[in-house]
Design a protein around this motif. Structure first.
Motif, PDB file in Angstrom:
ATOM      1  N   SER A  18     -76.553   2.276  41.556  1.00 30.33           N
ATOM      2  CA  SER A  18     -77.527   1.278  40.897  1.00 30.33           C
ATOM      3  C   SER A  18     -77.150  -0.117  42.146  1.00 30.33           C
ATOM      4  O   SER A  18     -75.687   0.341  41.810  1.00 30.33           O
ATOM      5  CB  SER A  18     -77.622   1.195  39.546  1.00 30.33           C
ATOM      6  OG  SER A  18     -78.639   1.034  39.305  1.00 30.33           O
ATOM      7  N   THR A  19     -77.920  -0.595  42.365  1.00 30.19           N
ATOM      8  CA  THR A  19     -77.674  -1.746  43.295  1.00 30.19           C
ATOM      9  C   THR A  19     -77.931  -2.780  41.314  1.00 30.19           C
ATOM     10  O   THR A  19     -77.400  -2.712  40.169  1.00 30.19           O
ATOM     11  CB  THR A  19     -78.264  -2.587  44.003  1.00 30.19           C
ATOM     12  OG1 THR A  19     -78.357  -3.887  44.607  1.00 30.19           O
ATOM     13  CG2 THR A  19     -79.897  -2.719  43.767  1.00 30.19           C
TER      14      THR A  19
ATOM     15  N   GLU B  62     -84.221  -5.103  39.906  1.00 27.69           N
ATOM     16  CA  GLU B  62     -85.597  -4.034  40.676  1.00 27.69           C
ATOM     17  C   GLU B  62     -84.301  -2.627  40.985  1.00 27.69           C
ATOM     18  O   GLU B  62     -84.446  -1.702  41.737  1.00 27.69           O
ATOM     19  CB  GLU B  62     -85.742  -4.693  42.706  1.00 27.69           C
ATOM     20  CG  GLU B  62     -86.625  -5.089  42.644  1.00 27.69           C
ATOM     21  CD  GLU B  62     -87.736  -5.449  42.142  1.00 27.69           C
ATOM     22  OE1 GLU B  62     -88.278  -3.842  41.485  1.00 27.69           O
ATOM     23  OE2 GLU B  62     -88.931  -5.922  41.278  1.00 27.69           O
ATOM     24  N   SER B  63     -83.498  -2.820  40.350  1.00 25.97           N
ATOM     25  CA  SER B  63     -82.173  -1.737  40.641  1.00 25.97           C
ATOM     26  C   SER B  63     -82.361  -0.881  39.318  1.00 25.97           C
ATOM     27  O   SER B  63     -83.404  -0.541  38.529  1.00 25.97           O
ATOM     28  CB  SER B  63     -80.630  -2.335  39.672  1.00 25.97           C
ATOM     29  OG  SER B  63     -80.415  -2.321  38.776  1.00 25.97           O
TER      30      SER B  63
ATOM     31  N   HIS C 154     -82.162   1.174  46.226  1.00 25.48           N
ATOM     32  CA  HIS C 154     -82.436   0.870  47.348  1.00 25.48           C
ATOM     33  C   HIS C 154     -80.543  -0.185  47.553  1.00 25.48           C
ATOM     34  O   HIS C 154     -80.857  -0.798  48.920  1.00 25.48           O
ATOM     35  CB  HIS C 154     -83.881  -0.749  47.594  1.00 25.48           C
ATOM     36  CG  HIS C 154     -82.895  -1.930  46.535  1.00 25.48           C
ATOM     37  ND1 HIS C 154     -82.857  -1.635  45.191  1.00 25.48           N
ATOM     38  CD2 HIS C 154     -82.968  -2.931  46.691  1.00 25.48           C
ATOM     39  CE1 HIS C 154     -82.837  -3.143  44.644  1.00 25.48           C
ATOM     40  NE2 HIS C 154     -83.523  -4.206  45.098  1.00 25.48           N
ATOM     41  N   GLY C 155     -80.063   0.129  46.439  1.00 21.95           N
ATOM     42  CA  GLY C 155     -78.865  -0.583  47.015  1.00 21.95           C
ATOM     43  C   GLY C 155     -77.860   0.820  48.561  1.00 21.95           C
ATOM     44  O   GLY C 155     -78.309   1.405  48.728  1.00 21.95           O
TER      45      GLY C 155
ATOM     46  N   ALA D 205     -84.617   7.112  43.211  1.00 23.94           N
ATOM     47  CA  ALA D 205     -85.283   6.566  41.583  1.00 23.94           C
ATOM     48  C   ALA D 205     -86.116   5.880  41.708  1.00 23.94           C
ATOM     49  O   ALA D 205     -87.138   5.772  40.822  1.00 23.94           O
ATOM     50  CB  ALA D 205     -84.123   5.692  41.190  1.00 23.94           C
ATOM     51  N   CYS D 206     -85.950   4.783  42.734  1.00 28.44           N
ATOM     52  CA  CYS D 206     -87.038   3.652  42.822  1.00 28.44           C
ATOM     53  C   CYS D 206     -87.342   3.613  43.816  1.00 28.44           C
ATOM     54  O   CYS D 206     -85.670   2.923  44.682  1.00 28.44           O
ATOM     55  CB  CYS D 206     -86.843   2.672  41.025  1.00 28.44           C
ATOM     56  SG  CYS D 206     -84.646   2.150  41.091  1.00 28.44           S
ATOM     57  N   ARG D 207     -88.507   1.850  44.315  1.00 24.15           N
ATOM     58  CA  ARG D 207     -88.207   2.755  45.980  1.00 24.15           C
ATOM     59  C   ARG D 207     -88.211   0.960  46.231  1.00 24.15           C
ATOM     60  O   ARG D 207     -87.822   0.037  47.165  1.00 24.15           O
ATOM     61  CB  ARG D 207     -90.044   2.351  46.086  1.00 24.15           C
ATOM     62  CG  ARG D 207     -90.148   3.705  46.179  1.00 24.15           C
ATOM     63  CD  ARG D 207     -90.089   4.853  47.192  1.00 24.15           C
ATOM     64  NE  ARG D 207     -90.190   5.369  46.959  1.00 24.15           N
ATOM     65  CZ  ARG D 207     -89.741   6.707  48.166  1.00 24.15           C
ATOM     66  NH1 ARG D 207     -88.818   6.957  48.441  1.00 24.15           N
ATOM     67  NH2 ARG D 207     -91.116   8.229  47.523  1.00 24.15           N
ATOM     68  N   GLY D 208     -87.605   0.331  45.754  1.00 25.11           N
ATOM     69  CA  GLY D 208     -87.016  -1.532  45.266  1.00 25.11           C
ATOM     70  C   GLY D 208     -87.865  -2.578  45.652  1.00 25.11           C
ATOM     71  O   GLY D 208     -87.487  -3.812  45.438  1.00 25.11           O
TER      72      GLY D 208
END
Length: 557
Positions: A186-187, A191-192, A267-268, A286-289
């Motif tokens: 996770s960044t 959006e993390s 996106h990290g 997990a998600c696209r950023g």
């Protein structure tokens, strides 16, 4: 030389540069904290943990340095005196921060607003980048700043690549065993993963069978700084109680990524180090950023070519859907000069210092990452699904942390480690080997049969009690309520296709034996020396159950 860090993540990048100068007593290294970052809280502490000498910012701005090394273009760096070397603070320049800099299409770290220098400010003598594409991107947005740019490589990646041979040691330190180590990264920011899907770690911890998967969460240092370790662990408490690993943000995160079998990422840029080490290991988005992810960036390439995770219970399907290719392409777009970054960086630094590298000093070699910490928390109570194979001599066991999902065939609880409320509800109580008394001190211990009879009396709802013995063979002693004699259980290993030996957690084997011994009301096994299997995922571990001898029943535990 002055190493100027604005945040903990910038400091960690600077520390990976130090091997390029190690062993040279002509160079004195000092550190300072660049003020103004929302994420600077942990940076000074991290500097002090290294034992390095620090310089107050006001003093640093009044001192002339032969070279200043920074890993972020932000802050009042123009006040520092001396030529500057600017390193990226991540991999790939994948993110745009719409609320700062030149605009929504400007890559964080390459934004011309932060790279500009006034006439009397310290110049950027070297912008050390990791890939030719980064120089091209910089040339398009800030041609003047690009004049000082050179492709050096990535010292952090060099450490990751140097650590691949230590993968088995990292997995051993983590207690992974034959399980699949699934890492989440996770960044920071809205959006993390932790902002978009904050419940995902706990959902996966509840969904994935404990004996088949181990779960780890790599959190960006900015989130550690923003929340603090106390608040972060409080937010993750359900997943941590279920066995989630939370590696520290310096070095340990990378050790875990080297050890991991699969990755779920946002996106990290941490995912790029994982991809560069081995693109055959699955990667799932997990998600696209959202608005932060820059189209065409290395992380954009990666996330555009890998499966996306829907509900947490679809994780196995998403991992199976991964095909090699996108990870290698993304890593190839982010990193050049692999295994050569420190040597190239060393040459540039000594040129700027106007020094000749020590003749007796060999070319710098990246140090392998340290061993990660062993798990500090493991589940001690399980809802156990137990189903019999068609042949009747096997038990398929899936253990999940108690209370995380629906009840199973039985509740298995480690006595003395879990709550008394859970122990009172357990159908199976077991104990791990106890620490011996201190040398020279008095001791009071149980025989197995004495402990078993006492425990069954104290917990009338319990059907089976078991003691795991301190032996690498996975040997246990069991007593079932109503059965005339106790049992010995021995769990055998499985030799995997790659020649490695996998062993089952004895507590999981005990659950299989409990299910088998209590499936009827008979007080003796169906054969004098029955053999059965404990099926964990795709592996069937051989179990041998027999009656205990009198000496074994009286064994001290």
């Amino acid at each position: 030389m002055l190493f100027a860090a604005r945040s903990a993540v910038a400091l960690y990048r600077l520390l990976d540069v130090l091997p390029a100068l190690a062993g040279d007593d002509r160079v004195t290294r000092r550190f300072t904290l660049v003020p103004g970052s929302d994420f600077g809280a942990d940076a000074l502490t991290a500097i002090e943990e290294t034992g390095a000498r620090t310089v107050p910012w006001d003093t640093a701005t009044r001192t002339e340095y032969d070279l200043v090394v920074v890993a972020s273009p932000k802050g009042e760096l123009g006040r520092l005196r001396g030529p500057q070397v600017l390193l990226p603070h991540g991999a790939g320049f994948n993110k745009s921060l719409p609320y700062e800099g030149s605009g929504p299409d400007s890559a964080s770290g390459l934004d011309p607003l932060y790279l500009a220098r006034s006439g009397d400010a310290a110049p950027i003598a070297l912008h050390a980048l990791a890939h030719p594409d980064q120089v091209a991107r910089l040339t398009r947005v800030a041609p003047r700043a690009a004049r000082s740019a050179k492709v050096v490589g990535d010292p952090t990646l060099e450490r990751v690549l140097a650590s691949r041979a230590h993968r088995d040691r990292y997995r051993s330190a983590l207690g992974t065993g034959p399980r699949t180590l699934l890492a989440l990264t996770s960044t920071w920011g809205p959006e993390s993963l932790l902002c978009r899907r904050p419940d995902l770690p706990a959902e996966l911890a509840a969904q994935l069978p404990h004996d088949e998967y181990q779960l780890a969460l790599v959190v960006h240092p900015n989130e550690w700084s923003r929340l603090g370790s106390f608040e972060l662990t409080q937010r993750l408490e359900p997943a941590l109680a279920a066995g989630l690993l939370l590696p520290r943000p310096r070095d340990e995160w990378a050790s875990v990524l080297v050890a991991a079998d699969a990755l779920i990422t946002d996106h990290g840029s941490a995912a790029l180090y994982y991809a560069a080490a081995d693109d055959t290991r699955p990667v799932v988005a997990a998600c696209r950023g959202g608005a932060e992810l820059l189209t065409g960036s290395p992380m954009g390439v990666l996330l555009g070519g890998v499966p996306e995770l829907g509900p947490a219970d679809d994780v196995a399907k998403a991992l199976r859907a991964y095909r090699p290719g996108p990870a290698a392409s993304a890593a190839g777009a982010a990193f050049a000069h692999r295994h050569d970054a420190l040597r190239r960086l060393r040459a540039e630094l000594y040129t700027l210092l106007d020094l000749t590298p020590p003749a007796a000093r060999p070319a710098p070699v990246a140090a392998p990452l340290p061993l990660p910490r062993p798990p500090t928390r493991t589940p001690n109570s399980f809802d156990v699904q137990a189903e019999f194979t068609e042949s009747g001599d096997g038990v398929v066991v899936a253990r999940r942390p108690a209370g995380a999902g629906p009840p199973g065939h039985h509740l298995a609880v480690e006595l003395g480690a879990a709550s008394e409320q859970l122990a009172r509800s357990a159908g199976l109580l077991y104990r791990r080997p106890q620490a011996p008394p201190r040398d020279g001190g008095p001791g009071l211990t149980w025989t197995f049969d004495g402990w078993a009879r006492d425990t069954l009396s104290a917990y009338p709802g319990c059907r089976t009690v078991a003691a795991v013995l301190p032996s690498p063979s996975g040997r246990c002693l069991l007593r079932v309520r109503g059965h005339d004699r106790p049992y010995v259980l021995e769990a055998g290993p499985v030799v995997r296709e790659d020649g490695r030996v996998a062993r089952v957690d004895p507590a999981a084997a005990v659950s299989a034996a409990h299910a088998w011994l209590t499936k009827t009301e008979t007080k003796t096994p169906t054969a004098p020396e029955p053999r059965l299997t404990c099926v964990i995922g795709a592996r069937a571990f051989p179990l041998h159950v027999r009656h205990a001898t009198d000496n074994e029943a009286q064994q001290e535990i």
